[in-house]
Design a protein around this motif. Structure first.
Motif, PDB file in Angstrom:
ATOM      1  N   PRO A  70      35.994  46.948  39.780  1.00 25.47           N
ATOM      2  CA  PRO A  70      36.442  46.446  38.482  1.00 25.47           C
ATOM      3  C   PRO A  70      37.748  47.060  38.010  1.00 25.47           C
ATOM      4  O   PRO A  70      38.488  46.405  37.255  1.00 25.47           O
ATOM      5  N   ASP A  71      38.072  48.282  38.444  1.00 31.88           N
ATOM      6  CA  ASP A  71      39.318  48.886  38.004  1.00 31.88           C
ATOM      7  C   ASP A  71      40.483  48.501  38.905  1.00 31.88           C
ATOM      8  O   ASP A  71      41.627  48.836  38.643  1.00 31.88           O
ATOM      9  N   GLY A  72      40.205  47.784  40.002  1.00 32.59           N
ATOM     10  CA  GLY A  72      41.256  47.341  40.906  1.00 32.59           C
ATOM     11  C   GLY A  72      41.905  48.448  41.683  1.00 32.59           C
ATOM     12  O   GLY A  72      42.911  48.237  42.358  1.00 32.59           O
ATOM     13  N   ASP A  73      41.354  49.639  41.641  1.00 31.60           N
ATOM     14  CA  ASP A  73      41.996  50.809  42.252  1.00 31.60           C
ATOM     15  C   ASP A  73      41.591  50.915  43.713  1.00 31.60           C
ATOM     16  O   ASP A  73      40.722  51.696  44.078  1.00 31.60           O
ATOM     17  N   ILE A  74      42.189  50.117  44.554  1.00 34.80           N
ATOM     18  CA  ILE A  74      41.933  50.164  45.983  1.00 34.80           C
ATOM     19  C   ILE A  74      43.182  49.678  46.702  1.00 34.80           C
ATOM     20  O   ILE A  74      43.853  48.751  46.244  1.00 34.80           O
ATOM     21  N   PRO A  91      45.569  43.716  45.758  1.00 40.08           N
ATOM     22  CA  PRO A  91      45.116  43.206  44.454  1.00 40.08           C
ATOM     23  C   PRO A  91      46.137  43.485  43.343  1.00 40.08           C
ATOM     24  O   PRO A  91      46.909  44.424  43.439  1.00 40.08           O
ATOM     25  N   TYR A  92      46.072  42.668  42.283  1.00 41.72           N
ATOM     26  CA  TYR A  92      46.889  42.900  41.095  1.00 41.72           C
ATOM     27  C   TYR A  92      45.980  43.533  40.052  1.00 41.72           C
ATOM     28  O   TYR A  92      45.131  42.852  39.433  1.00 41.72           O
ATOM     29  N   GLU A  93      46.139  44.816  39.900  1.00 41.75           N
ATOM     30  CA  GLU A  93      45.173  45.620  39.147  1.00 41.75           C
ATOM     31  C   GLU A  93      45.054  45.208  37.692  1.00 41.75           C
ATOM     32  O   GLU A  93      43.959  45.199  37.118  1.00 41.75           O
ATOM     33  N   GLU A  94      46.179  44.850  37.067  1.00 43.19           N
ATOM     34  CA  GLU A  94      46.133  44.511  35.646  1.00 43.19           C
ATOM     35  C   GLU A  94      45.264  43.280  35.408  1.00 43.19           C
ATOM     36  O   GLU A  94      44.464  43.227  34.465  1.00 43.19           O
TER      37      GLU A  94
END
Length: 412
Positions: A70-74, A91-94
């Protein structure tokens, strides 16, 4: 700005509207495909052993998909998506965080893709408790949409240029066709002015000559004859000016025309009787063949004027020994009075326009028998002012001659 310029502006505005609508429609289709791919990856994610995974974009039109926390931190590399071109920058984290926070899908265009703008869909994946455990993100290059839009633009430009070319050609043809009647009308009016000037100049010259003769020899025995000639020429000018005035009043709509019941047979008979002496003097037989009654509605005085013009025209064009016939009948809610003659008739090329104002079959300076060329045109306009009509034709039989038929609405 000419009409072609206005048409070009309209086509340009129409093209802009079509392109904008088409771009939005194609973008909506792209979003739909991205969402379908995201849902498909979600099903794979739920049924597989890998916590996160992805699909590479092998060609510019392919869709890249990734499932991330969910935080896109990968990192993209951890997903085996390869380089940034094949992952389209996923991925586009925002966008991932936004979808996880709002717990609903979002879509948007990211301008900072590796090869240009990228369209991205982010869909949250909830667990049994409703918490977001991952976000599936699908992306596709905007170049696919833009290429399709530019193809449409090329088609629209080509079609627009072709339409402008056809419109310009058609406009020139139509303008020339539209101007032809105006040029012909102007030419007829110019000829009419020349003819009217000639008609007025001739009697004025004769009046002047006679007046000078009277001044030089006031006691000459022939003065009475000179005065008679002057009066004849003055009457001729008065008739021409009356015709011109009547035309002006018809044009302006200021001519008063009554609409009262009267008997067309009586009006035609009275008009014919006034020409009996003249016809006999010229060796022409005038026959009257009218029914006992032809009730109509209109202006009896103006109708008499029409019939007088028709009879004058018939007598002038009928040779000695010929016949002029006045007849009448009732048909289809109208009454008709016709004047036919055994003259030479009207040349076929002149017949369709013989009743037009300012039009004559003969040249003014070579015709015989007088007339200003206005009588038939005035007669037709007077007939139409009474909601009737006047038509011209050559004799339907084998003999020569013309037939002019006046129709008026029948009286109930």
């Amino acid at each position: 700005m000419g009409y072609v310029g206005i048409l070009a502006l309209i086509l340009a505005l129409f093209g802009v509207v079509v392109v904008v609508f088409f771009e939005r429609s194609v973008t909506a289709q792209q979003d739909k495909l991205l969402m379908q791919q995201a849902k498909a990856e979600t099903e794979i994610f739920l049924s597989g052993d890998d916590k996160y995974g992805g699909i590479k974009a092998k060609t510019p039109s392919d869709i890249a998909v990734v499932a991330v926390p969910p935080d896109g931190d990968i990192a993209a590399g951890a997903l085996s998506l390869g380089d940034s071109s094949s992952s389209l920058g996923l991925p586009y984290e925002e966008l991932v965080r936004s979808a996880a926070l709002e717990k609903k899908p979002n879509q948007g265009t990211v301008d900072g893709g590796p090869d240009g703008a990228v369209r991205v869909i982010s869909a949250p994946l909830n667990d049994e408790t409703g918490e977001v455990m991952a976000v599936v993100q699908a992306a596709q290059s905007r170049a696919v949409v833009l290429e399709t839009v530019w193809r449409l633009v090329a088609v629209l430009v080509a079609a627009g240029l072709a339409a402008l070319a056809l419109s310009a050609a058609g406009g020139m043809y139509m303008s020339q066709s539209a101007m032809r009647p105006a040029r012909e009308a102007f030419a007829r009016q110019r000829d009419f002015v020349a003819d009217a000037s000639h008609e007025l100049k001739t009697p004025l010259a004769l009046v002047k000559i006679n007046a000078e003769e009277l001044r030089r020899n006031p006691s000459t025995p022939d003065n009475r004859e000179i005065v008679d000639d002057q009066l004849s020429e003055i009457n001729r000018m008065d008739a021409l000016l009356s015709d011109l005035l009547l035309l002006a009043r018809l044009d302006s709509g200021r001519l008063e025309v009554e609409e009262k019941p009267f008997d067309l047979s009586v009006a035609a008979g009275e008009a014919a009787e006034r020409f009996l002496k003249r016809a006999a003097a010229e060796g022409i037989r005038l026959e009257i063949s009218l029914p006992g009654e032809l009730p109509v509605r209109g202006d009896a005085a103006r109708t008499g004027q029409i019939l007088a013009a028709l009879l004058d025209n018939a007598v002038r064009h009928t040779p000695e020994g010929g016949t002029v016939t006045v007849s009448g009948l009732a048909r289809d809610g109208v009454a008709e009075a016709s004047v036919s003659d055994t003259g030479p008739g009207v040349p076929p090329e002149h017949l369709p326009r013989i009743l037009e104002r300012f039009y004559r079959a003969e040249e003014a300076r070579t015709r015989r028998g007088g007339g200003t060329g206005l009588g038939l045109a005035i007669a037709r306009d007077l007939a139409r002012a009474q909601r009737g009509d006047l038509t011209a034709a050559n004799n339907p039989g084998s003999g020569p001659g013309a037939v002019f038929a006046l129709t008026l609405p029948a009286s109930a």
